[in-house]
Scaffold this active site. Structure first.
Site, PDB file in Angstrom:
ATOM      1  N   MET A   1      37.519  35.050  54.115  1.00  0.00           N
ATOM      2  CA  MET A   1      38.690  34.305  54.038  1.00  0.00           C
ATOM      3  C   MET A   1      38.993  34.202  55.705  1.00  0.00           C
ATOM      4  O   MET A   1      40.029  34.642  55.992  1.00  0.00           O
ATOM      5  CB  MET A   1      39.576  35.082  53.551  1.00  0.00           C
TER       6      MET A   1
ATOM      7  N   ASP B   1      41.069  32.116  38.604  1.00  0.00           N
ATOM      8  CA  ASP B   1      41.333  31.975  40.165  1.00  0.00           C
ATOM      9  C   ASP B   1      40.932  30.703  40.850  1.00  0.00           C
ATOM     10  O   ASP B   1      39.996  30.111  39.967  1.00  0.00           O
ATOM     11  CB  ASP B   1      40.957  33.054  40.766  1.00  0.00           C
TER      12      ASP B   1
ATOM     13  N   LYS C   1      45.497  31.058  44.129  1.00  0.00           N
ATOM     14  CA  LYS C   1      46.126  31.191  45.305  1.00  0.00           C
ATOM     15  C   LYS C   1      45.612  30.376  46.402  1.00  0.00           C
ATOM     16  O   LYS C   1      44.450  30.371  46.414  1.00  0.00           O
ATOM     17  CB  LYS C   1      46.500  32.614  45.812  1.00  0.00           C
TER      18      LYS C   1
END
Length: 240
Positions: A168, A33, A54
């Protein structure tokens, strides 16, 4: 068939478990990731390394396609490591991947990692709990697949006490601060942004909740970012 879903920790190459490092070094294929220190893979010169990270707002491989990709490689019989930042089961979709793989007959082993939910605060000398300031902490994701905050019960969160940690949180920190104040939290509650802990852009921005609600820091915020709210945010052990 077997897949190791491995937590890479918060970004410091020395903050990875011995077991995780051994599996990374032995892997034939590593699917990894974004927001991790790629140096942890450097000792394995022979592995095929496949980036599946992502980035919000940009084109990326969907989670469904990642699941299928892991399964495709698992069927080769090679040693597969699915490498995820932090801990794979702390807002890392590791549970989704494990469920998909096991439902398709793949043996899965989970290797926990140190989560930024607690370690990022430690990096800047902030104790996420403190006997005199915060006897509990709660961790939330500030991001949802529906791109809103409907998954958060702000009436309950604003009254829960202790330290609040929002992961996040770059895009929604202003809305979170506003919602907390609207639901009764003191507007002068200490808070901070922890930016890119353990990374090259590591920094902390300390503020009051009302300042964040006014969006005065929007031009200073980059991902990865953690938004921390509570009395411990004023704790300045390292004098940063």
């Amino acid at each position: 068939m077997k897949v190791y879903i491995v937590g890479a920790g918060p970004g410091d190459k020395d903050l990875i478990t011995i077991k995780a490092k051994r599996l990374i070094d032995e892997a034939d294929i590593i699917l990894y990731d974004k927001y991790m220190n790629e140096e942890i893979m450097n000792d394995n010169k022979n592995a095929e390394k496949i980036y599946v990270g992502k980035i919000a707002g940009e084109d990326y491989i969907s989670q469904d396609k990642i699941n299928e990709l892991i399964y495709k490689y698992a069927k080769t019989g090679k040693m597969i490591v699915r490498l995820k930042g932090g801990d794979p089961f702390v807002f890392g979709r590791g549970g989704e991947e494990a469920k998909f793989l096991t439902s398709h007959g793949v043996d899965v082993e989970i290797v926990p990692g140190i989560s930024s939910a607690t370690s990022a605060a430690s990096f800047f000398g902030i104790p996420i709990t403190h006997r005199e300031l915060a006897r509990s902490f709660s961790v939330f994701t500030a991001h949802s697949k529906d791109h809103n905050l409907d998954h958060l019960n702000f009436d309950a969160i604003s009254k829960i006490g202790g330290t609040l940690v929002f992961l996040m949180a770059r895009a929604n920190s202003t809305k979170i601060a506003m919602k907390l104040i609207e639901h009764g939290m003191d507007k002068n509650t200490p808070a901070c942004f922890i930016i890119d802990a353990y990374g090259e852009h590591a920094r902390i921005i300390r503020a009051k909740l009302c300042d964040i609600a006014c969006d005065i820091y929007k031009d200073e915020l980059i991902s990865p970012l953690i938004f921390l709210v509570g009395e411990v945010a004023d704790f300045n052990l390292l004098q940063n």
